[in-house]
Scaffold this motif. Sequence first.
Motif, PDB file in Angstrom:
ATOM      1  N   TYR A 145      41.813  50.639  38.393  1.00  0.00           N
ATOM      2  CA  TYR A 145      42.300  49.337  38.853  1.00  0.00           C
ATOM      3  C   TYR A 145      43.734  49.444  39.353  1.00  0.00           C
ATOM      4  O   TYR A 145      44.103  48.832  40.374  1.00  0.00           O
ATOM      5  CB  TYR A 145      42.223  48.305  37.735  1.00  0.00           C
ATOM      6  CG  TYR A 145      42.692  46.924  38.164  1.00  0.00           C
ATOM      7  CD1 TYR A 145      41.815  46.033  38.767  1.00  0.00           C
ATOM      8  CD2 TYR A 145      44.020  46.537  38.003  1.00  0.00           C
ATOM      9  CE1 TYR A 145      42.241  44.779  39.186  1.00  0.00           C
ATOM     10  CE2 TYR A 145      44.456  45.288  38.416  1.00  0.00           C
ATOM     11  CZ  TYR A 145      43.567  44.411  39.012  1.00  0.00           C
ATOM     12  OH  TYR A 145      44.005  43.178  39.435  1.00  0.00           O
ATOM     13  N   GLY A 146      44.565  50.222  38.676  1.00  0.00           N
ATOM     14  CA  GLY A 146      45.940  50.411  39.111  1.00  0.00           C
ATOM     15  C   GLY A 146      46.014  51.047  40.489  1.00  0.00           C
ATOM     16  O   GLY A 146      46.901  50.728  41.293  1.00  0.00           O
ATOM     17  N   PHE A 147      45.085  51.934  40.782  1.00  0.00           N
ATOM     18  CA  PHE A 147      44.975  52.571  42.103  1.00  0.00           C
ATOM     19  C   PHE A 147      44.625  51.533  43.157  1.00  0.00           C
ATOM     20  O   PHE A 147      45.224  51.485  44.245  1.00  0.00           O
ATOM     21  CB  PHE A 147      43.906  53.665  42.003  1.00  0.00           C
ATOM     22  CG  PHE A 147      43.459  54.266  43.307  1.00  0.00           C
ATOM     23  CD1 PHE A 147      44.343  54.934  44.134  1.00  0.00           C
ATOM     24  CD2 PHE A 147      42.121  54.195  43.685  1.00  0.00           C
ATOM     25  CE1 PHE A 147      43.912  55.519  45.324  1.00  0.00           C
ATOM     26  CE2 PHE A 147      41.673  54.769  44.863  1.00  0.00           C
ATOM     27  CZ  PHE A 147      42.579  55.428  45.684  1.00  0.00           C
ATOM     28  N   GLN A 148      43.660  50.664  42.844  1.00  0.00           N
ATOM     29  CA  GLN A 148      43.247  49.642  43.797  1.00  0.00           C
ATOM     30  C   GLN A 148      44.346  48.605  44.010  1.00  0.00           C
ATOM     31  O   GLN A 148      44.599  48.174  45.147  1.00  0.00           O
ATOM     32  CB  GLN A 148      41.968  48.966  43.296  1.00  0.00           C
ATOM     33  CG  GLN A 148      40.778  49.905  43.218  1.00  0.00           C
ATOM     34  CD  GLN A 148      39.590  49.298  42.509  1.00  0.00           C
ATOM     35  OE1 GLN A 148      39.591  48.123  42.161  1.00  0.00           O
ATOM     36  NE2 GLN A 148      38.564  50.103  42.277  1.00  0.00           N
ATOM     37  N   ALA A 149      45.015  48.193  42.919  1.00  0.00           N
ATOM     38  CA  ALA A 149      46.108  47.225  43.038  1.00  0.00           C
ATOM     39  C   ALA A 149      47.252  47.809  43.857  1.00  0.00           C
ATOM     40  O   ALA A 149      47.906  47.094  44.631  1.00  0.00           O
ATOM     41  CB  ALA A 149      46.596  46.813  41.648  1.00  0.00           C
ATOM     42  N   MET A 150      47.479  49.079  43.675  1.00  0.00           N
ATOM     43  CA  MET A 150      48.513  49.784  44.432  1.00  0.00           C
ATOM     44  C   MET A 150      48.156  49.812  45.924  1.00  0.00           C
ATOM     45  O   MET A 150      48.986  49.507  46.790  1.00  0.00           O
ATOM     46  CB  MET A 150      48.630  51.208  43.881  1.00  0.00           C
ATOM     47  CG  MET A 150      49.686  52.083  44.500  1.00  0.00           C
ATOM     48  SD  MET A 150      49.645  53.708  43.656  1.00  0.00           S
ATOM     49  CE  MET A 150      51.086  54.474  44.400  1.00  0.00           C
ATOM     50  N   ALA A 151      46.911  50.155  46.225  1.00  0.00           N
ATOM     51  CA  ALA A 151      46.469  50.210  47.618  1.00  0.00           C
ATOM     52  C   ALA A 151      46.595  48.837  48.279  1.00  0.00           C
ATOM     53  O   ALA A 151      47.079  48.720  49.413  1.00  0.00           O
ATOM     54  CB  ALA A 151      45.017  50.696  47.679  1.00  0.00           C
ATOM     55  N   GLN A 152      46.175  47.793  47.581  1.00  0.00           N
ATOM     56  CA  GLN A 152      46.246  46.444  48.130  1.00  0.00           C
ATOM     57  C   GLN A 152      47.692  46.027  48.387  1.00  0.00           C
ATOM     58  O   GLN A 152      48.014  45.466  49.447  1.00  0.00           O
ATOM     59  CB  GLN A 152      45.571  45.464  47.181  1.00  0.00           C
ATOM     60  CG  GLN A 152      45.514  44.030  47.713  1.00  0.00           C
ATOM     61  CD  GLN A 152      44.941  43.078  46.675  1.00  0.00           C
ATOM     62  OE1 GLN A 152      45.485  42.948  45.590  1.00  0.00           O
ATOM     63  NE2 GLN A 152      43.826  42.431  47.009  1.00  0.00           N
ATOM     64  N   ALA A 153      48.576  46.300  47.423  1.00  0.00           N
ATOM     65  CA  ALA A 153      49.978  45.897  47.562  1.00  0.00           C
ATOM     66  C   ALA A 153      50.671  46.608  48.727  1.00  0.00           C
ATOM     67  O   ALA A 153      51.600  46.065  49.337  1.00  0.00           O
ATOM     68  CB  ALA A 153      50.724  46.185  46.261  1.00  0.00           C
ATOM     69  N   LEU A 154      50.186  47.816  49.049  1.00  0.00           N
ATOM     70  CA  LEU A 154      50.822  48.611  50.100  1.00  0.00           C
ATOM     71  C   LEU A 154      50.148  48.441  51.462  1.00  0.00           C
ATOM     72  O   LEU A 154      50.512  49.115  52.424  1.00  0.00           O
ATOM     73  CB  LEU A 154      50.811  50.089  49.704  1.00  0.00           C
ATOM     74  CG  LEU A 154      51.754  50.454  48.548  1.00  0.00           C
ATOM     75  CD1 LEU A 154      51.422  51.830  47.990  1.00  0.00           C
ATOM     76  CD2 LEU A 154      53.204  50.399  49.013  1.00  0.00           C
ATOM     77  N   GLY A 155      49.160  47.523  51.545  1.00  0.00           N
ATOM     78  CA  GLY A 155      48.532  47.245  52.830  1.00  0.00           C
ATOM     79  C   GLY A 155      47.220  47.941  53.061  1.00  0.00           C
ATOM     80  O   GLY A 155      46.657  47.869  54.167  1.00  0.00           O
ATOM     81  N   GLY A 156      46.676  48.626  52.047  1.00  0.00           N
ATOM     82  CA  GLY A 156      45.372  49.250  52.181  1.00  0.00           C
ATOM     83  C   GLY A 156      44.256  48.226  52.034  1.00  0.00           C
ATOM     84  O   GLY A 156      44.505  47.030  51.849  1.00  0.00           O
ATOM     85  N   THR A 157      43.009  48.690  52.082  1.00  0.00           N
ATOM     86  CA  THR A 157      41.847  47.802  52.004  1.00  0.00           C
ATOM     87  C   THR A 157      41.019  48.119  50.762  1.00  0.00           C
ATOM     88  O   THR A 157      40.632  49.271  50.551  1.00  0.00           O
ATOM     89  CB  THR A 157      40.958  47.955  53.250  1.00  0.00           C
ATOM     90  OG1 THR A 157      41.734  47.695  54.423  1.00  0.00           O
ATOM     91  CG2 THR A 157      39.785  46.982  53.191  1.00  0.00           C
ATOM     92  N   VAL A 158      40.742  47.076  49.965  1.00  0.00           N
ATOM     93  CA  VAL A 158      39.914  47.223  48.768  1.00  0.00           C
ATOM     94  C   VAL A 158      38.752  46.246  48.881  1.00  0.00           C
ATOM     95  O   VAL A 158      38.946  45.072  49.208  1.00  0.00           O
ATOM     96  CB  VAL A 158      40.722  46.926  47.480  1.00  0.00           C
ATOM     97  CG1 VAL A 158      39.840  47.111  46.251  1.00  0.00           C
ATOM     98  CG2 VAL A 158      41.944  47.819  47.396  1.00  0.00           C
ATOM     99  N   ALA A 159      37.537  46.713  48.619  1.00  0.00           N
ATOM    100  CA  ALA A 159      36.371  45.838  48.713  1.00  0.00           C
ATOM    101  C   ALA A 159      35.239  46.425  47.892  1.00  0.00           C
ATOM    102  O   ALA A 159      35.311  47.579  47.446  1.00  0.00           O
ATOM    103  CB  ALA A 159      35.940  45.668  50.169  1.00  0.00           C
ATOM    104  N   GLN A 160      34.189  45.627  47.712  1.00  0.00           N
ATOM    105  CA  GLN A 160      33.001  46.138  47.053  1.00  0.00           C
ATOM    106  C   GLN A 160      32.248  47.050  48.006  1.00  0.00           C
ATOM    107  O   GLN A 160      32.154  46.782  49.209  1.00  0.00           O
ATOM    108  CB  GLN A 160      32.089  44.996  46.605  1.00  0.00           C
ATOM    109  CG  GLN A 160      32.626  44.194  45.440  1.00  0.00           C
ATOM    110  CD  GLN A 160      31.629  43.154  44.969  1.00  0.00           C
ATOM    111  OE1 GLN A 160      30.855  42.620  45.757  1.00  0.00           O
ATOM    112  NE2 GLN A 160      31.661  42.851  43.685  1.00  0.00           N
ATOM    113  N   THR A 161      31.699  48.125  47.445  1.00  0.00           N
ATOM    114  CA  THR A 161      30.958  49.078  48.275  1.00  0.00           C
ATOM    115  C   THR A 161      29.462  48.823  48.211  1.00  0.00           C
ATOM    116  O   THR A 161      28.708  49.344  49.026  1.00  0.00           O
ATOM    117  CB  THR A 161      31.212  50.512  47.792  1.00  0.00           C
ATOM    118  OG1 THR A 161      30.729  50.633  46.453  1.00  0.00           O
ATOM    119  CG2 THR A 161      32.698  50.839  47.843  1.00  0.00           C
ATOM    120  N   GLY A 162      29.037  48.029  47.234  1.00  0.00           N
ATOM    121  CA  GLY A 162      27.603  47.858  47.022  1.00  0.00           C
ATOM    122  C   GLY A 162      27.028  48.957  46.155  1.00  0.00           C
ATOM    123  O   GLY A 162      25.849  48.963  45.838  1.00  0.00           O
TER     124      GLY A 162
END
Length: 551
Positions: A114-131
């Motif tokens: 989760y920390g990786f995803q929150a980091m990516a989102q805060a820095l302008g990356g894209t986080v989403a469900q993959t299915g």
Amino acid sequence: MVPHVPHGGRRAGAAGRGDYPEGVTQTPEQPTAHRPVLVVDFGAQYAQLIARRVREASVYSEIVPHTATVADLLAKDPAAIILSGGPSSVYADGAPFVDPALFEAGVPVLGICYGFQAMAQALGGTVAQTGRREYGGTALEVSATGTVLAGSPEQQTVWMSHGDAVHAAPEGFDVLATSEGSPVAAFENRERRLFGVQWHPEVKHSPLGQKALENFLYEGAGLTPDWNPGNVIAEQVERIRAQVGDARVICGLSGGVDSSVAAALVQRAVGDQLTCVFVDHGLLRSGEAEQVEKDFVASTGVRLKIVDARARFLQALAGHTDPETKRKIIGREFIRVFEDAAREVVAESGETGSEVKFLVQGTLYPDVVESGGGEGAANIKSHHNVGGLPDDLQFELVEPLRALFKDEVRAVGLELGVPEAIVWRQPFPGPGLGIRIIGEVTAERLDVLRAADAIAREELTRAGLDREIWQCPVVLLADVRSVGVQGDGRTYGHPIVLRPVSSEDAMTADWTRMPYDVLATISTRITNEVPEVNRVVLDVTSKPPGTIEWE
């Protein structure tokens, strides 16, 4: 909120004195200022496990809640920051987030799950469900080793636990690895010293996880492995002296490793200001009181007061069967006994106007987590010394081990000179046999369980299994009976449960595969020597889903 208590430890597997990384020296009485690696807790039960792995790398660490501001974090002058996993989705309403300002502070950061995803989102990356969710062992493809994955093979197995995934890395970041359900499973911006992985390197199921953490600490953050149990002693002695001053202190001594090491630490700090109180609550195993006097007191010379409170505890527990109720009753009565003992300590000293202000407890971090003390953690069961304390507690608590795991406490105990017979003793819960009787606690049932427990412990020692088995609770199913045949006659007796487990830190555990001949001997002796028992069964449940103790 997890308290900010310093902690330290050896590398995994270290058991004796002097087992430090090459070039690291032991300085137990010379406290040094270590800039912390902060582990930001996003509500994961294993946030402390990350801090534990950092300590195994001989680097100082502290846990802070995700609600801490960037200013709060930077005020601690962190050497590095690790963002933990957590149960939320980064795009859900009310989900914890990371302030982008953190990544402009120049502090090395590693995001995990989760920390990786929150980091990516805060820095302008894209986080989403993959299915496609990934749980458990997962194949990882490493395309570029970078810093964190240096020395990693192109294919490896890692431990995943996520339903969302990073689909696009932030601008300026290199993608290092992928998996079937994670288009971006690891990334880094080496120039900014920002790194992230989707999997959990802190768990043993990621075989190269510790190497990845050490790569971040040593190469990514440029830290030196110079934290060890000696630092724990020095730091805690300093803190205890600052907290206690010249006041009187009492310690609830059970004879187990936790309370013994806590008492030894406090004695190192304040000497004769400490009086240890051993409460015989009637819930002890055979020989407990004798061991306290023989092993601990004889080796340390600590002042000891023994209180016989057997009748008091049994009366308070009469009629109660609910595990949480029993734990809270035991916790309450412990405190009431300590209050009485404190008054007696003052009276015996002959010093008018003095009082006992502090109570030492051997609380460990697993106690805190299971009692709901972690940020966002569930209350699994109230430990008598955490969730079971009364609201009107008259003492200020001294808990020098509150942020440590059991193996770290043992390392500190060895450094303090606590007898090995106590340091390597199997863990025994503060509520004692009271939570190993499923049903009402009575004197008769305690006698039955005490006899069965003594046989099991004797045979485990005879077989040389004391170090191999982390703990072996012996449980009496007092409200269950089954038909048996003994001496050509029908019996209707109680079952005894053997619960041998192997663990590193009590946060997770697996049942121990004991030799069948040892199990057979234990079963035969119990059913022959304890008339009330006609059946012995083996608990083969891991943790999770089952806790180590039945209650």
